[in-house]
Design an enzyme around this catalytic site. Sequence first.
Site: not given
Length: 836
Positions: A86, A468
């Site tokens: 680059e 219950s």
Amino acid sequence: MILLKRTLQFFIICTLFGLITLFSLYYYVKPDIPSVQVLKDVQLQTPMQVFTKDGLLINQFGEKRRIPVTIDQIPQPLINAFLATEDSRFYDHLGIDPIGIVRSALVLISTGEKKQGASTITMQLARNFFLTREKAYIRKVKEIFIAIHIENLLSKNEILELYLNKIELGNRAFGIGAAAQVYYGKELKDLTLAQMAMIAGLPKAPSALNPIRNPVRAKARRNVVLGRMLSERYITQSEYEETINQPITAVFHGAEIDLYAPYISEMVRAEMVAKYGIDKAYNSGFKIFTSVESHVQQAAQTALVNNLHSYDMRHGFRGPERLLWDAQTQPALSQAQILNQLKDVKQLGDLQAAVVLAVNEKTADVLLKNGELATLTWDNLKWARKYITRYRQSFAPKAATEILVPGAQIWLRKNDDNNYLLSQIPEASSAIVSLDPQDGRIKAIVGGYSFEQSQYNRAVQAKRQVGSNIKPFIYSAALEKGYTLASILNDAPINQWDKSQGIAWRPKNSPAVYNGPIRIRRALAQSKNVISVRLLRGVGLQRTADHLLKFGFDNKDINRSESLALGSASISPLELARGMSAFANGGHLIEPYFISEIQDAFGTVLFKANPALACDENTQPLAIENNSSLTIENTEQGEKAQQTVQCAPRIISKQNAFLIADAMNSAIWGGGSWSNKTGWTGTAWRAQRLGRRDLSGKTGTTNDSVDTWFSGFNRNVLTSVWVGFDNPGNTLGRSAYNNNLDSGQITGAESGAKTAQPAWNEFMRAALDGQPEAPIEPPEGLVSIRIDLATGLLSHKNDYTSRFEYFEKGTTPTSYVLSQPSDIFEENTKTEEELF
């Protein structure tokens, strides 16, 4: 001389013209040039990560995957690869590369096309942060000026570090840290030279050069990078020749999840989005540490899945998902054709798709989606009697040919021996919530069998009738009214005429066994329905409802009818666990929480949970009021530190809480004397298998076994489990004995004890492994007195007809039993099938 003078004048004029043009361009674009000061404090878009309490990654959220790294964490060969490709003169120029610009200009003049951009790494950084990728002259001018500004602001290493963390590298990977993980599942330091070169070649065209989508083009680009590294003398000729011949090894890797826990991570995601907004939540790099412990969470997920499969298997095999061919009329597909048929079948939980190739008398040969060939043994097939209805199953099969046929697409999963077991997707649903009752920390939470199948979190969103499981709260209200655990009520059928409907309400015990006069302790332990109704009547409906609201339940969920005594209220598993915690923590209402800590991207703590505790007054230097703060001095290594503790509000007395918890312990361990034939079991007796005396529990089943529950706890861990169908009208049914399985199998009507409690047992065994017993100790204000089991009165006897019972001071019986009845009501040795 004149020529030289004119040449000099020409250059001066050109220079001045160039400078004027440059300054003109600068002032023209200056209003559009952003301040690069933001790069000093730049915050890269980093996904939100969610961890367990002990630091394992369970999920991450964000459009961009990024793993920020510092310059010293980047291997030098990787830096060299980027520089060679680059910007080979990166460390020499001042942000722009004159040589590169001239080369680009010559290409433009000679071809008329903008084939080379001449962008330095600094210019690319400027574009990535402040500009677009549009190929326009004015953008290039801005890029140059911004690059110069950046060079004046940051060092070369700071520029390079920002660039390598910012660049897009395909597959939603931004920055080299994420690229290494996405393509190779590695950290940067573990990459090979070929892999580094591959990553360095991606910025030019992340999609077109993607090694997963376009391996041929990617390899060519990788070799260009290697050639540039050779030209710049970063690698030797031998390294170059060795590396260019290496194959492409890139494979997509998802986030490195340590523990897959989607329901809790989705709870975190929703909370963070609500708090910060979706953009900030997803891209600010938050690290959220949840309250769940990894081994406890994993145990909960495993227990829920195993329990649903157990329920599903005892109700029979519903057959294959589909037939790929009919062996009677069609030729079998080839293995390649089968795999092509299976490629779009998604894996669900730990189930794996497979197709039957051949069926023998006691075995079946199968081909799995992953290409594996396997043989199912008879032991892993014989459970699969045919499903008829949820109440009926066919006879146990005698051969594999009664179960499977060639061409059948089926589901398999691994058994405990790591062999494949014929399976199917469970129809029923379930949820588990486990929390610390002392401060509300959620230790584990599972909202269903599979998040891929359904994102509906039943642990927090599903409100179902609790059956219950409501009874401990009803009995707590009775104790406040003046009843004791020794109070005697009549366990006999109830008939009440309902004028409005013209019918009689006849609540029944389940099973329909009645013991006559019975103590409240045993009535709760054996979940006597008629006793619960009688207590509600004794306390009063409105007063009972008001008492239940103390436990944090929503007023609209507590119906004002006598069916409330049997659990007609609809409550979520998390709400139930929160309310039940009061019995484990001495009577306090804690607030469940699932986020322990939030950190920003730099590790700064933004939030740390400070839950209100169930304060133990015995360890506090001063008496405190509800909801007040308490400052405690902690001395460690000679230093004092101040810690402010928030105390959770008290909703019931610590004596009330202990008595209910102790009665629920009897639901597990029962009572009486088995040697004298007066022993009895509670509905939660299966928890005895854990071998711990510190546990209390309660089963729960609604009418027709639509919803089943089990909740149980010691001082440190409380867990509630629900099992049912997402459609509230569907019954869980019953199962008959399967002659092919062992004698320990569950049969009969589904219930809290049979359907929900097995998951609780499996989970608590793992969650409590290695933990010392943590019983709930009796608080001050209680007395223990020997009573007669049949009458609840005081007793002088010291045998199986009596026991010590706890009472709050001032509530003890005042008279002794005069004579011992010959028929002790206390103990019925017959073991019945329990539902409630």
